[in-house]
Write a protein that holds these residues in place. Structure first.
Motif, PDB file in Angstrom:
ATOM      1  N   ALA A   1       2.175   5.622   2.554  1.00 30.05           N
ATOM      2  CA  ALA A   1       3.098   4.227   2.193  1.00 30.05           C
ATOM      3  C   ALA A   1       2.098   3.132   1.687  1.00 30.05           C
ATOM      4  O   ALA A   1       1.075   2.860   1.735  1.00 30.05           O
ATOM      5  CB  ALA A   1       3.884   4.010   3.175  1.00 30.05           C
TER       6      ALA A   1
ATOM      7  N   ASP B   1       5.955   9.069   0.248  1.00 37.83           N
ATOM      8  CA  ASP B   1       6.680   7.706  -0.131  1.00 37.83           C
ATOM      9  C   ASP B   1       7.622   8.131  -1.353  1.00 37.83           C
ATOM     10  O   ASP B   1       8.508   7.495  -1.641  1.00 37.83           O
ATOM     11  CB  ASP B   1       5.831   6.749  -0.486  1.00 37.83           C
TER      12      ASP B   1
ATOM     13  N   SER C   1       8.144   3.657  -0.042  1.00 35.23           N
ATOM     14  CA  SER C   1       7.412   3.288   1.052  1.00 35.23           C
ATOM     15  C   SER C   1       8.389   2.679   1.996  1.00 35.23           C
ATOM     16  O   SER C   1       8.242   2.958   3.272  1.00 35.23           O
ATOM     17  CB  SER C   1       6.328   1.988   0.574  1.00 35.23           C
TER      18      SER C   1
END
Length: 339
Positions: A85, A34, A68
């Motif tokens: 994420a 992420d 994310s």
């Protein structure tokens, strides 16, 4: 948007098929982080460098991300079979894209890093101290998105808090200079940024939202569900290797930070060691994970988390926990237990 996801998934099927071809060769797995290569990403590099992926027959290529909201679509479209994420962002994504082929399969941050960070010298050491103060918050910030639920859980009167929209680059400098009294942000990053700006460590007060009334979970390993159904063993082996990587860096954070520095030469090993330690202590190693190991969730807590998330976000559909998270692929080889 879901139609686009389906089309992208179809287009990506050939890529994933190619990645899995070759009985003798290790299975190639692209993995989407992420964020950029920093201390908390060390566990995945440990799984590479210490041979855990190799032992599982996997050839994993780790890619940096931009948040994310960047990682989730990569996995949903099939461009990446697996990623990392924030589960709260995933919950919103699935609400806006019902049926999207992506789900969480291993909780990593049992406590999310969402925090309010204040300074004792400016009168902020507890949530209630925020009343009558100026709070600096970047509008897109994940921690700021959870602030209404945090305020409700702590009985704060929002009319008594002046919220100052700030940019990510100016957030910590404004607190360091006394232009705001507190900020929202990720606990480990904001703390270290303030230290680098010369703020005394005992003057920095990190109010982790998870320690002040929020039941939310944090980041998890996510998977493309079509990929998982066709490659259940591969997903389980991947998760086992990741858990072993986490145990490696928990035992030796500095070694983990050096692995990060191999991929990001501009990084400071001492700084990333500390960032990793903060992440381990605040987000990964908790009373729950000590007792139960990594990866799982408490269903009652998740139900409460969804209710709290609903204080910050208006759901279009009733959340389906079964679509958000599954433990079906968690390894049963003992690797999830923290040593």
């Amino acid at each position: 948007m879901l139609k686009k996801l389906v089309l992208s998934l179809t287009a990506a099927a050939g890529v994933m098929g190619a990645a899995l071809s070759g009985a003798a060769a290790d299975t190639k797995i692209p993995f989407a982080l992420d964020w950029k290569f920093e201390g908390p990403s060390a566990a995945y590099f440990a799984a590479v460098d210490n041979g855990h992926f190799k032992a599982a027959g996997l050839d994993v290529e780790i890619s940096a991300g931009k948040g994310s909201l960047d990682a989730i679509p990569k996995v949903a479209t099939g461009k990446f079979p697996l990623g990392f994420a924030d589960i709260n962002s995933l919950i919103k994504f699935l609400d806006q894209n019902p049926g999207a082929p992506v789900t969480a399969v291993m909780m990593v941050y049992d406590k999310p890093p969402f925090a309010v960070v204040g300074r004792a010298s400016q009168g902020v050491s507890s949530p209630k101290d925020l009343e009558g103060k100026v709070l600096g918050a970047p509008p897109p910030d994940g921690a700021w998105a959870q602030f209404p639920a945090f305020a409700a859980a702590n009985g704060l009167d929002m009319s008594k808090i002046k919220v100052e929209p700030v940019g990510f680059p100016t957030r910590e400098p404004m607190l360091a200079e006394g232009n705001v009294d507190a900020i929202t942000g990720f606990s480990f990053s904001s703390f270290l940024n303030l230290v680098r700006l010369g703020v005394a460590e005992d003057d920095i007060k990190v109010l982790l939202m998870a320690d002040h009334g929020l039941s939310l979970y944090g980041n998890a390993i996510i998977v493309n569900t079509d990929f998982a159904k066709a490659n259940a063993g591969t997903v389980t082996n991947f998760l086992s290797a990741v858990a072993k990587g986490w145990n490696d860096v928990i035992a030796d954070p500095e070694a983990g930070a050096k692995m990060v520095a191999k991929r990001n030469p501009a990084s400071d090993v001492a700084l990333e060691t500390r960032r990793l330690k903060l992440s381990i202590d605040q987000n990964v190693v908790t009373d729950y994970t000590k007792a139960n190991g990594m990866g799982g969730i408490d269903m009652a807590r998740m139900k409460k988390a969804l209710m709290q998330l609903g204080e910050n976000y208006k759901f279009q559909n009733t959340p389906d926990i079964g679509a958000i998270y599954t433990d079906a692929y968690l390894p049963k080889d003992g690797s999830l237990m923290l040593k």
